[in-house]
Design a protein around this motif. Structure first.
Motif, PDB file in Angstrom:
ATOM      1  N   PRO A   1     -11.132  -6.082  -3.625  1.00  0.00           N
ATOM      2  CA  PRO A   1      -9.787  -6.211  -3.051  1.00  0.00           C
ATOM      3  C   PRO A   1      -8.966  -7.357  -3.626  1.00  0.00           C
ATOM      4  N   SER A   2      -9.582  -8.228  -4.409  1.00  0.00           N
ATOM      5  CA  SER A   2      -8.849  -9.375  -4.967  1.00  0.00           C
ATOM      6  C   SER A   2      -8.357  -9.122  -6.392  1.00  0.00           C
ATOM      7  N   MET A   3      -8.540  -7.913  -6.907  1.00  0.00           N
ATOM      8  CA  MET A   3      -8.161  -7.615  -8.294  1.00  0.00           C
ATOM      9  C   MET A   3      -6.671  -7.282  -8.372  1.00  0.00           C
ATOM     10  N   SER A   4      -5.866  -8.218  -8.839  1.00  0.00           N
ATOM     11  CA  SER A   4      -4.414  -8.039  -8.841  1.00  0.00           C
ATOM     12  C   SER A   4      -3.966  -6.922  -9.772  1.00  0.00           C
ATOM     13  N   LYS A   5      -4.666  -6.751 -10.907  1.00  0.00           N
ATOM     14  CA  LYS A   5      -4.214  -5.732 -11.860  1.00  0.00           C
ATOM     15  C   LYS A   5      -4.410  -4.318 -11.313  1.00  0.00           C
ATOM     16  N   ALA A   6      -5.357  -4.147 -10.387  1.00  0.00           N
ATOM     17  CA  ALA A   6      -5.539  -2.826  -9.769  1.00  0.00           C
ATOM     18  C   ALA A   6      -4.320  -2.478  -8.920  1.00  0.00           C
ATOM     19  N   TYR A   7      -3.778  -3.474  -8.198  1.00  0.00           N
ATOM     20  CA  TYR A   7      -2.567  -3.247  -7.405  1.00  0.00           C
ATOM     21  C   TYR A   7      -1.365  -2.969  -8.314  1.00  0.00           C
ATOM     22  N   LEU A   8      -1.314  -3.675  -9.451  1.00  0.00           N
ATOM     23  CA  LEU A   8      -0.219  -3.458 -10.391  1.00  0.00           C
ATOM     24  C   LEU A   8      -0.241  -2.021 -10.923  1.00  0.00           C
ATOM     25  N   ARG A   9      -1.427  -1.554 -11.292  1.00  0.00           N
ATOM     26  CA  ARG A   9      -1.519  -0.206 -11.852  1.00  0.00           C
ATOM     27  C   ARG A   9      -1.296   0.871 -10.796  1.00  0.00           C
ATOM     28  N   LYS A  10      -1.714   0.597  -9.578  1.00  0.00           N
ATOM     29  CA  LYS A  10      -1.405   1.537  -8.491  1.00  0.00           C
ATOM     30  C   LYS A  10       0.104   1.594  -8.279  1.00  0.00           C
ATOM     31  N   GLY A  11       0.759   0.430  -8.288  1.00  0.00           N
ATOM     32  CA  GLY A  11       2.202   0.391  -8.105  1.00  0.00           C
ATOM     33  C   GLY A  11       2.939   1.142  -9.197  1.00  0.00           C
ATOM     34  N   LEU A  12       2.527   0.949 -10.457  1.00  0.00           N
ATOM     35  CA  LEU A  12       3.170   1.645 -11.572  1.00  0.00           C
ATOM     36  C   LEU A  12       3.017   3.161 -11.456  1.00  0.00           C
ATOM     37  N   ALA A  13       1.784   3.605 -11.131  1.00  0.00           N
ATOM     38  CA  ALA A  13       1.537   5.048 -11.022  1.00  0.00           C
ATOM     39  C   ALA A  13       2.326   5.664  -9.869  1.00  0.00           C
ATOM     40  N   CYS A  14       2.387   4.957  -8.748  1.00  0.00           N
ATOM     41  CA  CYS A  14       3.137   5.471  -7.600  1.00  0.00           C
ATOM     42  C   CYS A  14       4.636   5.534  -7.895  1.00  0.00           C
ATOM     43  N   MET A  15       5.149   4.584  -8.660  1.00  0.00           N
ATOM     44  CA  MET A  15       6.559   4.638  -9.046  1.00  0.00           C
ATOM     45  C   MET A  15       6.831   5.849  -9.922  1.00  0.00           C
TER      46      MET A  15
ATOM     47  N   LEU B   1       5.354   8.585  -9.688  1.00  0.00           N
ATOM     48  CA  LEU B   1       5.329   9.727  -8.767  1.00  0.00           C
ATOM     49  C   LEU B   1       6.453   9.663  -7.745  1.00  0.00           C
ATOM     50  N   GLU B   2       7.331   8.659  -7.876  1.00  0.00           N
ATOM     51  CA  GLU B   2       8.468   8.454  -6.978  1.00  0.00           C
ATOM     52  C   GLU B   2       8.027   8.167  -5.541  1.00  0.00           C
ATOM     53  N   GLU B   3       6.860   7.548  -5.397  1.00  0.00           N
ATOM     54  CA  GLU B   3       6.362   7.120  -4.090  1.00  0.00           C
ATOM     55  C   GLU B   3       6.622   5.618  -3.969  1.00  0.00           C
ATOM     56  N   TYR B   4       7.876   5.288  -3.743  1.00  0.00           N
ATOM     57  CA  TYR B   4       8.297   3.891  -3.847  1.00  0.00           C
ATOM     58  C   TYR B   4       7.802   3.020  -2.693  1.00  0.00           C
ATOM     59  N   GLN B   5       7.670   3.576  -1.498  1.00  0.00           N
ATOM     60  CA  GLN B   5       7.147   2.788  -0.376  1.00  0.00           C
ATOM     61  C   GLN B   5       5.699   2.377  -0.642  1.00  0.00           C
ATOM     62  N   THR B   6       4.883   3.343  -1.081  1.00  0.00           N
ATOM     63  CA  THR B   6       3.485   3.047  -1.387  1.00  0.00           C
ATOM     64  C   THR B   6       3.393   2.075  -2.557  1.00  0.00           C
TER      65      THR B   6
ATOM     66  N   LEU C   1       9.208  -5.231 -10.551  1.00  0.00           N
ATOM     67  CA  LEU C   1       8.924  -3.877 -10.071  1.00  0.00           C
ATOM     68  C   LEU C   1       9.218  -3.728  -8.582  1.00  0.00           C
ATOM     69  N   ILE C   2       8.973  -4.779  -7.804  1.00  0.00           N
ATOM     70  CA  ILE C   2       9.291  -4.726  -6.370  1.00  0.00           C
ATOM     71  C   ILE C   2      10.800  -4.567  -6.182  1.00  0.00           C
ATOM     72  N   LYS C   3      11.580  -5.276  -6.986  1.00  0.00           N
ATOM     73  CA  LYS C   3      13.031  -5.148  -6.902  1.00  0.00           C
ATOM     74  C   LYS C   3      13.464  -3.724  -7.220  1.00  0.00           C
ATOM     75  N   GLU C   4      12.841  -3.139  -8.234  1.00  0.00           N
ATOM     76  CA  GLU C   4      13.188  -1.766  -8.590  1.00  0.00           C
ATOM     77  C   GLU C   4      12.812  -0.790  -7.475  1.00  0.00           C
ATOM     78  N   CYS C   5      11.666  -1.035  -6.832  1.00  0.00           N
ATOM     79  CA  CYS C   5      11.275  -0.189  -5.687  1.00  0.00           C
ATOM     80  C   CYS C   5      12.314  -0.279  -4.571  1.00  0.00           C
ATOM     81  N   ASP C   6      12.771  -1.493  -4.292  1.00  0.00           N
ATOM     82  CA  ASP C   6      13.784  -1.671  -3.245  1.00  0.00           C
ATOM     83  C   ASP C   6      15.051  -0.864  -3.562  1.00  0.00           C
ATOM     84  N   GLU C   7      15.437  -0.864  -4.832  1.00  0.00           N
ATOM     85  CA  GLU C   7      16.631  -0.105  -5.227  1.00  0.00           C
ATOM     86  C   GLU C   7      16.418   1.393  -5.020  1.00  0.00           C
ATOM     87  N   ARG C   8      15.252   1.886  -5.399  1.00  0.00           N
ATOM     88  CA  ARG C   8      14.971   3.314  -5.248  1.00  0.00           C
ATOM     89  C   ARG C   8      14.854   3.709  -3.780  1.00  0.00           C
TER      90      ARG C   8
END
Length: 370
Positions: free
Chosen positions: A67-81, A83-88, A109-116
């Motif tokens: 759960p402490s691996m930051s790059k895993a969260y980054l890659r999940k965020g990129l993939a979800c974006m 897929l247009e799943e901006y909340q996730t 990327l968080i700023k871009e999610c907020d815009e979407r």
């Protein structure tokens, strides 16, 4: 120390041989399935191949293992974006940012999610209306998503729904039906313990993993036809099946369970008060007699041949279900007071006294102090 497979996978990735990298990472994972780094790196390779659903699944597994691996969260965020799943995506990126505050990509990327997200909550100017049908048509997949690149018009679909990591072809069949407010997915998997089943919900992703004893893990990760509300979704593991209830984000009609390019036309719900109520299932792609299917499943559960403790437990459940109140009270009292060693249906016999334990031959009943 990195294995030879992991080193070769990294080299293949650097050389832009992403399919080879995924294959090598998959082989390495089969040898060390608890290695979070391998899942995170395969997620990155899947993103390069536009396998975004698979990338989310890999990132989730990496996060589960570390759960402490930051790059895993980054890659999940990129993939979800993608897929247009901006909340996730935003939730994953915010967690990653808290673990790696110096990483500037999270903030961007968080700023871009907020815009979407704001765009989706507004008038959705990127959508158009088909004048002949009145349906809202989603923007083409080739339109720009800001800094998130997407495939051109003549490219192949960006989501490979058939790829499931190292798993072979699916072992269990599934069906679905829908109501205005939910979609019910049934996976016919008999005798699977609840602890072996993991179900995750995204904005438009369903992820089901079944750990089959002595066999490969079964995975089912479709990108769904429409968006759902993860907090309202639930599932139940039964003796012959897994029933998953997906709460629709909007009361729209799903023409299929999985997203396809043809599903870009969103069908608005019929709100006319004079219109007859639809019969379920309402999918027109299949003609399934659901009443007959439900009856077959119930008969299968009733006629299921059980052995050992499972058969005995079913026998006692059947007695309790059809018993009168006194018989039920007798069964509960005798079972509890005897610490599970006596089960009586005679209330007159056990109602007036405490039921003593009666251990099997060769065993001794002991009272444990906590």
């Amino acid at each position: 120390m990195a294995s030879d497979l992991e080193i070769r996978a990294k080299e293949a990735f650097i050389d832009d041989h992403f399919e080879l990298a995924v294959d090598l990472y998959t082989q390495a994972i089969a040898m060390t399935p608890k290695n979070a780094e391998l899942f995170a790196d395969r997620a990155q390779a899947n993103i390069k191949l536009n396998y975004f659903t698979e990338a989310v699944v890999d990132a989730n597994k990496a996060i589960e293992l570390d759960p402490s691996m930051s790059k895993a969260y980054l890659r999940k965020g990129l993939a979800c974006m993608k897929l247009e799943e901006y909340q996730t995506a935003k939730a994953a990126l915010e967690t990653g940012a808290s673990l790696a505050p110096a990483e500037s990509r999270f903030t961007k990327l968080i700023k871009e999610c907020d815009e979407r997200i704001a765009e989706e909550a507004g008038e959705l100017p990127n959508q158009s209306v088909d004048k002949t049908s009145g349906n809202v048509v989603a923007p083409p997949a080739s339109e720009s998503l800001g800094n998130v690149a997407v495939a051109p018009k003549d490219a192949q679909p960006t989501v490979n729904l058939s790829y499931q990591g190292s798993a072979a072809r699916p072992k269990y069949r599934h069906e679905f039906y829908q109501k205005p407010e939910e979609v019910v997915v049934t996976i016919f998997a008999k005798g699977i313990p609840a602890k072996n089943v993991i179900v995750d919900f995204g904005e438009q992703i369903l992820s089901v993993s079944i750990d089959v004893p002595g066999d490969e893990t079964y995975s089912f990760q479709p990108r769904l036809f429409g968006k759902i509300t993860p907090a309202k979704c639930r599932y139940e593991v039964m003796s012959t099946k897994i029933e998953i209830r997906l709460a629709k984000a909007e009361p729209l009609h799903w023409t299929s369970l999985e997203y396809t390019r043809e599903s870009a036309v969103v069908q608005r719900p019929n709100v006319s008060s004079d219109a007859p109520r639809p019969s379920y299932p309402s999918s027109k792609l299949r003609h399934t007699d659901w009443d007959k299917l439900e009856a077959e499943v119930k008969k299968e559960e009733k006629d299921e041949k059980l052995d050992g403790d499972a058969a005995l437990n079913k026998f006692f459940r059947d007695i309790y279900k059809d018993a009168d109140e006194d018989t039920r009270r007798a069964m509960m009292k005798s079972f509890v007071e005897s610490n599970g060693t006596v089960l009586s249906t005679n209330w007159k016999e056990v109602g007036a006294k405490k039921v003593e334990g009666s251990p099997p031959d060769g065993m001794e009943l002991k009272k444990w102090e906590i």
